[in-house]
Structure formats: C-alpha cells, structure tokens
Design a protein around this motif. Structure first.
Motif, PDB file in Angstrom:
ATOM      1  N   VAL A  30      43.030  41.980  35.003  1.00  0.00           N
ATOM      2  CA  VAL A  30      42.530  43.074  35.840  1.00  0.00           C
ATOM      3  C   VAL A  30      43.401  44.311  35.625  1.00  0.00           C
ATOM      4  O   VAL A  30      44.607  44.206  35.554  1.00  0.00           O
ATOM      5  CB  VAL A  30      42.546  42.653  37.325  1.00  0.00           C
ATOM      6  N   THR A  31      42.807  45.455  35.516  1.00  0.00           N
ATOM      7  CA  THR A  31      43.439  46.775  35.354  1.00  0.00           C
ATOM      8  C   THR A  31      44.151  46.965  34.018  1.00  0.00           C
ATOM      9  O   THR A  31      44.950  47.880  33.882  1.00  0.00           O
ATOM     10  CB  THR A  31      44.420  47.131  36.502  1.00  0.00           C
ATOM     11  N   THR A  32      43.860  46.137  33.029  1.00  0.00           N
ATOM     12  CA  THR A  32      44.557  46.285  31.746  1.00  0.00           C
ATOM     13  C   THR A  32      43.934  47.352  30.860  1.00  0.00           C
ATOM     14  O   THR A  32      44.562  47.784  29.902  1.00  0.00           O
ATOM     15  CB  THR A  32      44.597  44.952  30.970  1.00  0.00           C
ATOM     16  N   GLU A  33      42.727  47.774  31.173  1.00  0.00           N
ATOM     17  CA  GLU A  33      42.071  48.803  30.365  1.00  0.00           C
ATOM     18  C   GLU A  33      42.219  50.158  31.054  1.00  0.00           C
ATOM     19  O   GLU A  33      43.291  50.711  31.096  1.00  0.00           O
ATOM     20  CB  GLU A  33      40.587  48.442  30.158  1.00  0.00           C
ATOM     21  N   CYS A  34      41.182  50.668  31.655  1.00  0.00           N
ATOM     22  CA  CYS A  34      41.195  52.013  32.238  1.00  0.00           C
ATOM     23  C   CYS A  34      41.712  52.045  33.672  1.00  0.00           C
ATOM     24  O   CYS A  34      42.105  53.086  34.172  1.00  0.00           O
ATOM     25  CB  CYS A  34      39.813  52.638  32.182  1.00  0.00           C
ATOM     26  N   GLY A  35      41.686  50.928  34.377  1.00  0.00           N
ATOM     27  CA  GLY A  35      42.168  50.876  35.750  1.00  0.00           C
ATOM     28  C   GLY A  35      41.132  51.193  36.804  1.00  0.00           C
ATOM     29  O   GLY A  35      41.441  51.198  37.991  1.00  0.00           O
ATOM     30  N   ARG A  36      39.899  51.465  36.408  1.00  0.00           N
ATOM     31  CA  ARG A  36      38.860  51.800  37.391  1.00  0.00           C
ATOM     32  C   ARG A  36      38.571  50.654  38.352  1.00  0.00           C
ATOM     33  O   ARG A  36      38.115  50.883  39.462  1.00  0.00           O
ATOM     34  CB  ARG A  36      37.570  52.196  36.690  1.00  0.00           C
ATOM     35  N   CYS A  37      38.853  49.446  37.953  1.00  0.00           N
ATOM     36  CA  CYS A  37      38.569  48.286  38.790  1.00  0.00           C
ATOM     37  C   CYS A  37      39.678  48.009  39.800  1.00  0.00           C
ATOM     38  O   CYS A  37      39.535  47.119  40.639  1.00  0.00           O
ATOM     39  CB  CYS A  37      38.352  47.048  37.929  1.00  0.00           C
ATOM     40  N   ALA A  38      40.760  48.761  39.756  1.00  0.00           N
ATOM     41  CA  ALA A  38      41.921  48.470  40.596  1.00  0.00           C
ATOM     42  C   ALA A  38      41.579  48.458  42.073  1.00  0.00           C
ATOM     43  O   ALA A  38      41.973  47.541  42.803  1.00  0.00           O
ATOM     44  CB  ALA A  38      43.041  49.459  40.316  1.00  0.00           C
ATOM     45  N   ARG A  39      40.869  49.447  42.561  1.00  0.00           N
ATOM     46  CA  ARG A  39      40.537  49.519  43.990  1.00  0.00           C
ATOM     47  C   ARG A  39      39.673  48.326  44.391  1.00  0.00           C
ATOM     48  O   ARG A  39      39.927  47.669  45.390  1.00  0.00           O
ATOM     49  CB  ARG A  39      39.816  50.829  44.291  1.00  0.00           C
ATOM     50  N   CYS A  40      38.660  48.028  43.599  1.00  0.00           N
ATOM     51  CA  CYS A  40      37.772  46.908  43.900  1.00  0.00           C
ATOM     52  C   CYS A  40      38.543  45.583  43.838  1.00  0.00           C
ATOM     53  O   CYS A  40      38.400  44.734  44.714  1.00  0.00           O
ATOM     54  CB  CYS A  40      36.601  46.884  42.926  1.00  0.00           C
ATOM     55  N   ALA A  41      39.361  45.422  42.809  1.00  0.00           N
ATOM     56  CA  ALA A  41      40.144  44.194  42.670  1.00  0.00           C
ATOM     57  C   ALA A  41      41.097  44.036  43.847  1.00  0.00           C
ATOM     58  O   ALA A  41      41.260  42.932  44.380  1.00  0.00           O
ATOM     59  CB  ALA A  41      40.911  44.204  41.358  1.00  0.00           C
ATOM     60  N   HIS A  42      41.709  45.122  44.270  1.00  0.00           N
ATOM     61  CA  HIS A  42      42.635  45.058  45.397  1.00  0.00           C
ATOM     62  C   HIS A  42      41.898  44.695  46.683  1.00  0.00           C
ATOM     63  O   HIS A  42      42.382  43.879  47.478  1.00  0.00           O
ATOM     64  CB  HIS A  42      43.366  46.393  45.556  1.00  0.00           C
ATOM     65  N   ASP A  43      40.719  45.258  46.883  1.00  0.00           N
ATOM     66  CA  ASP A  43      39.908  44.926  48.053  1.00  0.00           C
ATOM     67  C   ASP A  43      39.499  43.451  48.041  1.00  0.00           C
ATOM     68  O   ASP A  43      39.573  42.764  49.064  1.00  0.00           O
ATOM     69  CB  ASP A  43      38.666  45.805  48.133  1.00  0.00           C
ATOM     70  N   CYS A  44      39.088  42.969  46.880  1.00  0.00           N
ATOM     71  CA  CYS A  44      38.719  41.552  46.744  1.00  0.00           C
ATOM     72  C   CYS A  44      39.931  40.660  46.995  1.00  0.00           C
ATOM     73  O   CYS A  44      39.818  39.609  47.641  1.00  0.00           O
ATOM     74  CB  CYS A  44      38.154  41.270  45.359  1.00  0.00           C
ATOM     75  N   LEU A  45      41.084  41.078  46.504  1.00  0.00           N
ATOM     76  CA  LEU A  45      42.313  40.319  46.707  1.00  0.00           C
ATOM     77  C   LEU A  45      42.652  40.226  48.192  1.00  0.00           C
ATOM     78  O   LEU A  45      42.940  39.146  48.706  1.00  0.00           O
ATOM     79  CB  LEU A  45      43.469  40.968  45.936  1.00  0.00           C
ATOM     80  N   ARG A  46      42.601  41.346  48.895  1.00  0.00           N
ATOM     81  CA  ARG A  46      42.905  41.346  50.329  1.00  0.00           C
ATOM     82  C   ARG A  46      41.943  40.441  51.086  1.00  0.00           C
ATOM     83  O   ARG A  46      42.349  39.679  51.964  1.00  0.00           O
ATOM     84  CB  ARG A  46      42.833  42.759  50.884  1.00  0.00           C
ATOM     85  N   SER A  47      40.676  40.514  50.745  1.00  0.00           N
ATOM     86  CA  SER A  47      39.674  39.687  51.397  1.00  0.00           C
ATOM     87  C   SER A  47      39.925  38.207  51.121  1.00  0.00           C
ATOM     88  O   SER A  47      39.871  37.367  52.030  1.00  0.00           O
ATOM     89  CB  SER A  47      38.286  40.094  50.919  1.00  0.00           C
ATOM     90  N   ALA A  48      40.200  37.878  49.879  1.00  0.00           N
ATOM     91  CA  ALA A  48      40.450  36.481  49.500  1.00  0.00           C
ATOM     92  C   ALA A  48      41.712  35.955  50.172  1.00  0.00           C
ATOM     93  O   ALA A  48      41.757  34.801  50.616  1.00  0.00           O
ATOM     94  CB  ALA A  48      40.558  36.349  47.988  1.00  0.00           C
TER      95      ALA A  48
END
Length: 75
Positions: A30-48
């Motif tokens: 996650v976030t190894t390319e452009c980083g656009r997924c960082a916010r979504c990944a962080h939200d999913c992480l918090r939820s999980a």
C-alpha cells in the motif's frame, strides 16, 4: 486500491498483527506507487482495528505517523 489491495486484505493483515500504515506498506504494498490510496487505506485500517479490538473507532489510539508521500502530507 493500487496493487489490487482490498479492504479484505487489510482486515486480514490486521488479524495478523498489522497496526500501522507502515505495516500495510511493508506487507501489502500500500502507498508504494503514487500514494493516492493512503487516505483510503488508513481509513480501512482504522476500521479494521476497531472491529478487531472491539473498540469504537473514535477511541482507537493514535497510530505511529503514517507514511504519506510528501505531496499528501500538506493536505
């Protein structure tokens, strides 16, 4: 998300011990390319994490500083 990472992958990573975005980056890419997924990944992480620990998201402890590309840190 990038690298075909889904919310299910993040939930599984949390079950295996991931607690920060840094862990997701190391384990899932996650976030190894452009980083656009960082916010979504962080939200999913918090939820999980909230689901895994049985605590409401609002009381989830502050995590280690997530890895965001410099362009996103100012946002």
């Amino acid at each position: 998300m990038c690298n075909a990472v889904t919310e299910r992958h993040i939930v599984a990573a949390v079950r295996e011990g991931a607690t920060t975005l840094r862990h997701l980056r190391r384990d899932l890419g996650v976030t190894t390319e452009c980083g656009r997924c960082a916010r979504c990944a962080h939200d999913c992480l918090r939820s999980a994490l909230a689901e895994h620990t049985g605590t409401p998201e609002a009381s989830t402890p502050v995590f280690a500083r997530p890895i965001f590309p410099l362009a996103l840190e100012a946002v």
